[in-house]
Write an enzyme that holds these catalytic residues in place. Structure first.
Site, short mmCIF file in Angstrom:
data_model
loop_
_atom_site.label_atom_id
_atom_site.label_comp_id
_atom_site.label_asym_id
_atom_site.label_seq_id
_atom_site.Cartn_x
_atom_site.Cartn_y
_atom_site.Cartn_z
N LEU A 33 45.12 46.89 43.26
CA LEU A 33 45.49 45.91 42.23
C LEU A 33 45.09 44.49 42.63
O LEU A 33 45.21 44.10 43.78
CB LEU A 33 47.00 45.97 41.98
CG LEU A 33 47.57 47.34 41.60
CD1 LEU A 33 49.06 47.23 41.29
CD2 LEU A 33 46.83 47.96 40.42
N HIS A 37 45.21 42.95 37.21
CA HIS A 37 46.22 43.99 36.96
C HIS A 37 47.62 43.38 36.87
O HIS A 37 48.43 43.78 36.03
CB HIS A 37 46.26 45.01 38.11
CG HIS A 37 45.02 45.84 38.25
ND1 HIS A 37 44.14 45.67 39.29
CD2 HIS A 37 44.53 46.85 37.49
CE1 HIS A 37 43.16 46.56 39.17
NE2 HIS A 37 43.37 47.28 38.09
N GLY A 147 43.14 45.90 30.01
CA GLY A 147 42.36 44.68 30.19
C GLY A 147 41.15 44.66 29.27
O GLY A 147 40.49 45.68 29.07
N ARG A 187 36.26 46.49 42.24
CA ARG A 187 34.98 46.69 42.92
C ARG A 187 34.41 45.39 43.48
O ARG A 187 33.44 45.42 44.24
CB ARG A 187 33.98 47.36 41.98
CG ARG A 187 34.36 48.83 41.72
CD ARG A 187 33.35 49.58 40.88
NE ARG A 187 33.64 51.00 40.84
CZ ARG A 187 34.23 51.63 39.82
NH1 ARG A 187 34.61 50.97 38.76
NH2 ARG A 187 34.46 52.94 39.88
#
Ligand code: PAF
Length: 280
Positions: A33, A37, A147, A187
């Site tokens: 997270l 998030h 999101g 990422r």
């Protein structure tokens, strides 16, 4: 904040919250997270008195050559983040428990899933739609927050909820960005400092297309060419697509006039694949 690992435990906790008159908010995640998030969790908190966060790295949405094995698992930090952001419960099943042995049922949102990322990640959105349907069934939430960064995922989920009459309201929450404008993503931690700086060409390309659209240009080819020129100026970026699409169907458009559209970009940067988008 409670942590549970099985569907019966989750359902019991949700039932208790409901009996106490609380609406159920839900934020599905794969963990690792970041602030993006946490802002979804805070948003869910504004919408519902009981907030469930799932943490599950879903194997069925990764292709055979993708990063499932190396996807960062950071449960201790995630747990602290969820608690600080106001979650009431984390649901963290194991893949072996969550997918029944021999599971053979899929949710396939045709059309939308085949475009953009779907072209390069076959089966990805089938895995996403299936696991989100399973999670919705497990959590029985009133409202779920996703999101905006994953724009196509959002369109797939909205269509699934509509088509299958799922009793959950979907909220899209704005993309949270790094200080340099790059969209936050789990990422991003794969990127070197140099790559993180090179990645700024992606939001710059979006902004350039958006500025042109705001000046009154509706011709999709012009908007696309403007963004592509910004991407091309950063040779480290290897664009997969840069498309002007209808917000609901994700289909490419020739003109943005008269309907909500977005520009969506996917690029490789070294070994990392990044996506981002903006409304037009
Ligand atoms: O966006 C994600 O993190 C995942 O695709 C989701 C929605 C949690 C499903 O695994």
């Amino acid at each position: 904040m409670e942590v549970v690992h099985t569907i019966p435990e989750l359902r019991a906790a949700v039932a208790r919250a409901r009996q106490a008159g609380k609406a159920i908010g839900f934020v599905p995640t794969m963990g690792c997270l970041h602030e993006g998030h946490l802002s979804l969790i805070r948003r869910a908190r504004e919408e519902a008195a009981f907030v469930v966060v799932s943490i599950f790295v879903n194997p069925t949405q990764f292709g055979p050559n993708e990063d499932f094995a190396k996807y960062p698992r950071t449960f201790a930090e995630d747990r602290a983040g969820c608690e600080a952001a106001g979650a009431d419960l984390i649901f963290a099943p194991t893949a072996a428990d969550f997918y029944p042995t021999g599971a053979s049922t899929w949710v396939d949102v045709e059309g939308i899933s085949a475009k953009l990322c779907g072209e390069f990640r076959p089966g990805h959105f089938r895995g996403v739609a299936t696991v989100v349907a399973m999670l919705f069934n497990a959590a029985q939430a009133d409202v779920a927050v996703f999101g905006r960064k994953d724009l196509q995922q959002l369109a797939v989920i909205r269509r699934m909820v509509r088509d299958l009459h799922m009793p959950v309201r979907i909220i899209a929450h704005e993309t949270v960005r790094e200080p340099n404008g790059v969209a936050m993503s789990s990422r991003n931690r794969y990127l070197s400092t140099e790559e993180l700086s090179q990645a700024t060409a992606i939001p710059a390309a979006l902004t350039a297309a958006q500025a042109l659209a705001r000046s009154g240009v509706t011709d999709a080819a012009r908007l696309q060419a403007t963004a592509q020129a910004v991407l091309a100026a950063q040779p480290a970026l290897k664009p997969q697509y840069c498309a002007i699409v209808d917000l609901e169907t994700m289909a490419p458009v020739t003109s943005t006039a008269g309907r909500p559209c977005a520009i969506a970009i996917a690029c490789h940067l070294g070994a990392t694949r990044l996506i981002d988008n903006a409304d037009l």
